[in-house]
Scaffold this active site. Sequence first.
Site, PDB file in Angstrom:
ATOM      1  N   SER A  49       0.837  -1.198   0.000  1.00 48.21           N
ATOM      2  CA  SER A  49       0.000   0.000   0.000  1.00 48.21           C
ATOM      3  C   SER A  49       0.876   1.254   0.000  1.00 48.21           C
ATOM      4  O   SER A  49       1.726   1.425  -0.871  1.00 48.21           O
ATOM      5  CB  SER A  49      -0.951  -0.036   1.201  1.00 48.21           C
ATOM      6  OG  SER A  49      -1.849   1.047   1.187  1.00 48.21           O
ATOM      7  N   HIS A  96      -8.195   1.670  -0.848  1.00 48.78           N
ATOM      8  CA  HIS A  96      -8.051   0.775  -1.999  1.00 48.78           C
ATOM      9  C   HIS A  96      -9.396   0.283  -2.533  1.00 48.78           C
ATOM     10  O   HIS A  96      -9.524  -0.847  -2.995  1.00 48.78           O
ATOM     11  CB  HIS A  96      -7.118  -0.395  -1.659  1.00 48.78           C
ATOM     12  CG  HIS A  96      -5.749   0.055  -1.268  1.00 48.78           C
ATOM     13  ND1 HIS A  96      -4.874   0.624  -2.170  1.00 48.78           N
ATOM     14  CD2 HIS A  96      -5.124   0.063  -0.067  1.00 48.78           C
ATOM     15  CE1 HIS A  96      -3.763   0.956  -1.536  1.00 48.78           C
ATOM     16  NE2 HIS A  96      -3.897   0.632  -0.265  1.00 48.78           N
TER      17      HIS A  96
END
Length: 314
Positions: free
Chosen positions: A98, A201
């Site tokens: 991430s 996300h």
Amino acid sequence: MIVIACPGQGSQTPGFLTDWIADSASRSFLEAASEASGVDLVRHGTQSDAETIRATEIAQPLIVAAAILSWRALAARLDGAGLDATTLGATVGTAGHSVGEFAAAAISGVVSETDAVRLVGVRGRAMAEAAAVEQTGMSAVVGGVEADVLSAIEAAGLTAANRNGGGQIVAAGALAGLAKLGESAPRGARVIPLQVAGAFHTSYMASAVPVLAQAAESTAVSDPSLKLWSNADGGLVTSGASFRDSLVSQIASPVRWDSCMESFQAAGITGFIELTPAGALTGIAKRGMKGIPSVAVKTPADLDAAVQLITDAA
């Protein structure tokens, strides 16, 4: 091949940078990173409480700066051990989970350290604004049969935002859907709410994408000098410009850390080092890449073990 992994949001803990800033060079770097990111990283990394550093706009630059800081300290030790850039290029690769991809981008030379923390400052603020629009969150689903877990996530109206491997998938979406998933967890699985501010996300973050895109547009990039894997699909990155675009789009796209670990193994990984604030990815690696030696660099005291792992592989 030793993989240097850069952790993502949620791995920070109060005071985790206290031992690091005893070193004057590390403190100077953190002060410069504070200026670039617009966040007082020295204070938040040493004094702020858990709730304060949970905030997206603080957590993201704090985590990325910490990973870069610990890499700088590790690289200095490696240089002292006679391992030059050519040797490291053949021995070491990197990847980030991430937001950790920004640290990996700096470590591999795709962007400068200053630009990495600057862009993450923009990213954190934009994602915090996106998260404030609706009440959303994330929960880790640990265990169970993968197909059953994915089916349950979909049935609850959620997105499999992080497919981490090692028996862990992170669901993201509306709080009502997360509650439903928790009440009817798939057989053999546990649902654990995560301390994050929104459904990262996923499409809930779409409004943050153009904000980061504008900030990244004029950022200078180079092709990676170390092997660099993308958490979009686990593929090797060959173009710095393409990776810059991926750093932007990943805000609203799922993380495929499971694919990264498959790629690490295909590349012949012999060791795994997680940079500060370490722990989460090392735990996943122990389950998903059994038998691979690992080092979690949580404090400067862990650097010797990391150096030894790389020296043995060189």
